[in-house]
Design a protein around this motif. Structure first.
Motif, mmCIF file in Angstrom:
data_model
loop_
_atom_site.group_PDB
_atom_site.id
_atom_site.type_symbol
_atom_site.label_atom_id
_atom_site.label_comp_id
_atom_site.label_asym_id
_atom_site.label_seq_id
_atom_site.Cartn_x
_atom_site.Cartn_y
_atom_site.Cartn_z
ATOM 1 N N LYS A 41 85.181 72.684 34.154
ATOM 2 C CA LYS A 41 85.837 72.065 32.697
ATOM 3 C C LYS A 41 87.365 72.230 32.976
ATOM 4 O O LYS A 41 88.117 71.315 32.267
ATOM 5 C CB LYS A 41 85.683 73.354 31.754
ATOM 6 C CG LYS A 41 84.142 73.218 31.066
ATOM 7 C CD LYS A 41 83.822 74.341 30.138
ATOM 8 C CE LYS A 41 84.709 74.042 28.931
ATOM 9 N NZ LYS A 41 84.399 74.901 27.661
ATOM 10 N N GLY A 42 87.896 73.010 34.049
ATOM 11 C CA GLY A 42 89.354 72.920 34.174
ATOM 12 C C GLY A 42 89.737 71.720 34.905
ATOM 13 O O GLY A 42 90.796 71.073 34.718
ATOM 14 N N LYS A 43 88.881 71.105 35.819
ATOM 15 C CA LYS A 43 89.072 70.062 36.427
ATOM 16 C C LYS A 43 89.050 68.612 35.342
ATOM 17 O O LYS A 43 89.150 67.471 35.582
ATOM 18 C CB LYS A 43 88.398 69.634 37.480
ATOM 19 C CG LYS A 43 88.769 70.681 38.876
ATOM 20 C CD LYS A 43 87.834 70.442 39.884
ATOM 21 C CE LYS A 43 88.048 71.379 40.842
ATOM 22 N NZ LYS A 43 87.367 71.252 42.025
ATOM 23 N N HIS A 44 88.282 68.991 34.131
ATOM 24 C CA HIS A 44 88.049 67.945 33.294
ATOM 25 C C HIS A 44 86.917 66.896 33.775
ATOM 26 O O HIS A 44 86.977 65.752 33.593
ATOM 27 C CB HIS A 44 89.457 67.407 32.551
ATOM 28 C CG HIS A 44 90.424 68.285 32.045
ATOM 29 N ND1 HIS A 44 90.022 68.846 30.895
ATOM 30 C CD2 HIS A 44 91.615 68.594 32.460
ATOM 31 C CE1 HIS A 44 91.177 69.640 30.509
ATOM 32 N NE2 HIS A 44 92.003 69.543 31.690
ATOM 33 N N ASP A 45 86.022 67.359 34.299
ATOM 34 C CA ASP A 45 85.048 66.429 35.036
ATOM 35 C C ASP A 45 83.878 66.783 34.387
ATOM 36 O O ASP A 45 83.083 67.816 34.417
ATOM 37 C CB ASP A 45 84.854 66.845 36.450
ATOM 38 C CG ASP A 45 83.894 65.811 37.237
ATOM 39 O OD1 ASP A 45 83.040 65.439 36.475
ATOM 40 O OD2 ASP A 45 84.072 65.912 38.554
ATOM 41 N N ASN A 48 80.418 67.174 36.361
ATOM 42 C CA ASN A 48 79.997 68.503 37.164
ATOM 43 C C ASN A 48 80.167 69.650 36.129
ATOM 44 O O ASN A 48 79.257 70.462 36.448
ATOM 45 C CB ASN A 48 81.484 68.725 37.962
ATOM 46 C CG ASN A 48 81.447 68.210 39.403
ATOM 47 O OD1 ASN A 48 80.359 67.901 39.757
ATOM 48 N ND2 ASN A 48 82.541 67.904 40.124
ATOM 49 N N THR A 49 80.682 69.351 34.862
ATOM 50 C CA THR A 49 80.326 70.328 33.976
ATOM 51 C C THR A 49 78.873 70.284 33.331
ATOM 52 O O THR A 49 78.260 71.277 33.134
ATOM 53 C CB THR A 49 81.145 70.129 32.711
ATOM 54 O OG1 THR A 49 82.661 70.202 33.073
ATOM 55 C CG2 THR A 49 81.290 71.223 31.476
ATOM 56 N N ALA A 50 78.353 68.981 33.161
ATOM 57 C CA ALA A 50 76.954 68.900 32.683
ATOM 58 C C ALA A 50 75.944 69.575 33.717
ATOM 59 O O ALA A 50 75.109 70.256 33.480
ATOM 60 C CB ALA A 50 76.731 67.612 32.283
#
Length: 81
Positions: A41-45, A48-50
């Motif tokens: 989430k910190g990388k706004h990806d 990868n978050t999913a």
């Protein structure tokens, strides 16, 4: 023939110590996966978050199942608690 999933587990996981050990390892895996979610989430990806959230769900379910087994054992044997 289908397995009876409500029957007590056999082997090391069937014992109280085995269940506690399983719960501990599940808790560590949940912590590790939640860190992975925060990092993604910190990388706004979003992908990868999913992926991290999808990996977290079965770990939470596993921990909940172990907790349910421990609670049912405690209700069956209140003097052992």
């Amino acid at each position: 023939m289908a397995k009876n999933r409500s029957a007590p587990a056999e082997g090391p996981r069937g014992s109280k110590a085995g269940l506690v050990l399983s719960l501990g390892s599940s808790a560590l895996a949940v912590i590790r996966a939640s860190k992975q979610v925060r990092r993604a989430k910190g990388k706004h990806d979003k992908l990868n978050t999913a992926d991290a959230v999808a990996g977290l769900l079965p770990l939470i379910t596993s921990a909940a199942l172990v907790l349910r087994q421990l609670r049912s054992r405690r209700q069956e044997n209140p003097e052992a608690a």
